[in-house]
Design an enzyme around this catalytic site. Structure first.
Site, short mmCIF file in Angstrom:
data_model
loop_
_atom_site.label_atom_id
_atom_site.label_comp_id
_atom_site.label_asym_id
_atom_site.label_seq_id
_atom_site.Cartn_x
_atom_site.Cartn_y
_atom_site.Cartn_z
N GLU A 278 0.79 -1.23 0.00
CA GLU A 278 0.00 0.00 0.00
C GLU A 278 0.82 1.27 0.00
OE1 GLU A 278 0.33 -1.49 4.34
OE2 GLU A 278 0.12 -2.37 2.35
N HIS A 302 -8.27 -3.77 -1.41
CA HIS A 302 -7.56 -3.89 -0.13
C HIS A 302 -6.51 -2.79 0.01
CE1 HIS A 302 -5.80 -6.20 3.28
NE2 HIS A 302 -4.66 -5.66 2.85
N GLU A 303 -5.70 -2.61 -1.03
CA GLU A 303 -4.64 -1.60 -0.95
C GLU A 303 -5.22 -0.19 -0.94
OE1 GLU A 303 -2.03 -2.93 -0.12
OE2 GLU A 303 -2.41 -4.96 -0.83
N HIS A 306 -6.19 0.71 2.51
CA HIS A 306 -5.03 1.08 3.33
C HIS A 306 -4.75 2.58 3.28
CE1 HIS A 306 -3.16 -2.26 5.30
NE2 HIS A 306 -3.07 -3.01 4.21
N GLU A 325 -4.27 -4.14 9.33
CA GLU A 325 -4.75 -5.16 8.40
C GLU A 325 -6.17 -5.64 8.68
OE1 GLU A 325 -3.41 -5.59 5.75
OE2 GLU A 325 -1.32 -4.97 6.02
N ASP A 384 8.75 -10.19 10.20
CA ASP A 384 8.62 -11.09 9.04
C ASP A 384 8.37 -12.53 9.50
OD1 ASP A 384 8.96 -9.07 7.19
OD2 ASP A 384 11.11 -9.42 6.94
N TYR A 392 -4.86 -10.15 9.84
CA TYR A 392 -5.82 -9.85 8.79
C TYR A 392 -7.20 -10.42 9.13
CZ TYR A 392 -1.74 -8.85 5.77
OH TYR A 392 -0.59 -8.33 5.24
#
Length: 628
Positions: A278, A302-303, A306, A325, A384, A392
């Site tokens: 995003e 979705h992006e 954001h 998210e 990560d 999410y």
């Protein structure tokens, strides 16, 4: 310095060395040259910051394998003393800058530096790794904590700053950033470089700073949007993302005015490890979305979401990532419902999300602390390594549940807009979100509407949510019926199945059918063979279908599926697809050596984040290089 045991790198963020509670960055100006030959960025970052106390005398930044040449006081040009800490693997090190004695609350420093050729934020592609095969390509991926390998910064989402940039690059290539392009001029003919300038007026966290240099072109797809890609993909990309303005307008209706001026999309080369990123003004998307029928364009919604949930209102550190998210998934599904299939479609997507959540819990372990909605990342734990569907889907599920509690969308949607208005351009915690939620719905709280909400179980208990919301299953039922027929069918007789079974199913329903089959016991090789003969699933170009079909074949121990899965893996580097397929092959003795051999042959073509994660999945040495 060697440190053992569990600890946090700083008080406010377990993954950042920085000290924004003492001195906080407000603006960054980058002056960088892109060197494709050495695979480095070199130049200067000018940092403007504010002391939080008059006595503040040090500025602490995050760095990762950066060569620091010198540090200057920007206003006087005098050299400032600095010290680099010992590196901590995965997190880099601290850069401590000693500030001059002054009652001035403003701090301005200039740092000359050069990135490493192994910078984890940067992927340098050879011409052969691009679609056009003629020019090299560079793109960045700073989320979650990789910006520190691209520039000295306070690499925590608690800090937001505006930025400007001057980027010098080869004139045959186009430079793009997560900002509005200002000018493009020839510069320094002796080195054959062109200078492009940028301005981002809205404060962003460091993970949203993005840079792209490549042979790309653009096509207008709306009044405030272009799509960018390599020449060979521009027609397909413009067609696939033609509904972008409708998505933007719908998001504005839900959340308030769009504040970023432009909304462009960039289709990256296949090694991009995510579905989308995003970055403000320039959303990155994977070419695996180019299905030809817009069936995967929801990633764009979705992006787009954001742009409010995440980019305007941001989690203060990675432990509160669900604020970004969970809200974004929730809003994304509202956009899809309004534009396409109504509430039945929204519920359908939540049912699919519940399956993704269950799979994430199964992979991580139902008692894993990383399945908490607000996990403790002390250790520190690399974000990560903690990345999964949990923030999410568990986050979106909580919001859906609360929406039902307060009386439905008509009651809940005004809260969303008020939430964005309240915390716009801020970074917040889950506690702040909860306080605002209960304050906004104070009358309902007084009436006891939330008395049975088990907040602690939602936020700090492992596994699945304490409550599964009631979903409309009307779009799922046909998929469930067909999945059950295949699960119960005999391997000797498939005459009851025919192409018409799925002819009226949408792409997302075919995906749901395959997802349900993945939930059950593995199919037999005979069922895989006959399902493909009848439905032609191996010929589908939709990447979500191809991914699930490959998994079904591997779990069925259908030997030809090994080669087809490897072929799919090598075509793209999206972690959502690559990691589960590698894990499936690792868990099958006959496929394990092929999987490892393929990874060893192709890992240097992959993005660093994806390669590191797959190495862990395959139980290999994760030190693919000397990154610290």
């Amino acid at each position: 310095m060697s440190v053992s045991g569990t600890f946090r790198l700083s008080e406010g963020d377990p993954t950042s060395f920085s000290n924004p509670e003492i001195v906080k960055i407000s603006h960054i100006h980058l002056r960088l040259q892109v060197d494709f030959k050495k695979k480095v960025l070199r130049g200067f970052v000018d940092i403007s910051a504010k002391k939080q106390q008059e006595s503040s005398d040090i500025l602490i930044l995050d760095i990762r394998e950066l060569e620091i040449c010198k540090v200057l006081a920007a206003t006087t040009g005098s050299i400032l003393k600095y010290q680099q800490g010992e590196p901590l693997k995965g997190f880099g090190s601290k850069l401590v800058i000693y500030l001059p004695n002054s009652t001035d609350m403003s701090v301005d420093v200039c740092i000359e530096y050069e990135t490493s050729s192994n910078a984890s934020a940067l992927q340098w592609l050879s011409p052969e790794q691009t679609t056009g095969k003629k020019h090299p390509y560079l793109f960045s991926q700073c989320q979650a904590i990789h910006a520190r390998s691209m520039m000295p910064c306070q690499d925590t989402p608690a800090v937001k700053f505006t930025y400007t940039a001057q980027i010098a690059a080869p004139p045959e290539l186009t430079v793009l950033m997560s900002a509005v392009r200002q000018t493009e001029t020839e510069w320094d003919d002796t080195r054959n470089l062109r200078l492009t300038t940028f301005k981002q007026k809205v404060p962003i966290p460091s993970y949203l700073l993005a840079l792209v240099v490549g042979d790309v072109v653009s096509r207008r797809i709306g009044p405030r949007s272009h799509v960018w890609s390599e020449h060979e993909l521009i027609n397909a990309a413009a067609s696939e993302f033609s509904q972008t303005e409708n998505m933007l307008s719908t998001a504005e209706d839900l959340l308030g005015p769009y504040q970023w001026d432009i909304y462009d999309l960039l289709v990256l080369p296949p090694s991009f490890p995510y579905g989308g990123m995003e970055n403000p003004c320039l959303t990155f998307v994977t070419p695996t979305l180019l299905a030809g029928d817009k069936s995967l364009a929801d990633v764009v919604s979705h992006e787009i979401s954001h742009s409010w949930t995440g980019n305007l209102v941001t989690n203060t550190n990675p432990e509160h990532f669900w604020l970004n998210e969970g809200h974004t998934v929730f809003v994304e599904r509202k956009i899809s419902a309004r534009l396409n299939g109504g509430e039945a479609l929204r519920h359908f997507k939540f049912i699919g999300g519940w399956k993704d959540l269950q799979n994430a819990v199964n992979v991580l372990g139902k008692t894993s602390p990383l399945t908490h909605l607000t996990p403790d990342l002390s250790g520190p734990i690399d974000p990560d390594d903690a990345f999964s569907a949990i923030p999410y889907e568990k986050g979106a599920c909580l919001l859906f549940y609360l929406e039902q509690k307060v009386g439905g969308p008509a009651e809940f949607e005004p809260f969303l807009k008020a939430y964005i208005h309240k915390f716009s351009r801020q970074s917040i915690t889950t506690e702040q979100w909860k306080y605002f939620f209960l304050t906004y719905f104070s009358e309902k709280e007084r009436l006891g509407v939330f008395d049975d909400v088990e907040w602690n179980k939602w936020f700090t208990s492992p596994g699945m949510p304490p409550i599964k919301p009631n979903y409309d299953t009307s779009m799922v039922d046909v998929c469930s019926t067909l999945a059950q027929r295949w699960s119960e069918a005999s391997d000797e007789d498939f005459t009851s199945f025919q192409e018409q079974d799925i002819i009226n199913l949408s792409s997302i329903q075919v995906i749901e059918l395959l997802a349900q089959l993945l939930e059950g016991s593995p199919l037999s090789p005979a069922k895989i063979i006959n399902m493909d003969l009848i439905y032609g699933l191996s010929r589908r170009q939709n990447s979500e279908i191809r991914f699930r079909w490959s998994r079904l074949g591997l779990l069925a121990r259908h030997k030809p599926s090994i080669d087809s899965a490897i072929e799919f893996i090598n075509l793209q580097g999206r972690m959502k697809f690559v990691r589960p397929l590698y894990r499936d092959m690792y868990n099958w003795d006959e496929a394990q050596l092929k999987a490892i051999s393929n990874f060893e042959s192709h890992k240097h073509e992959m993005h660093h984040i994806a390669a590191s994660m797959v190495a862990k999945d395959l139980k290999l040495d994760v030190s693919l290089n000397t990154r610290q």
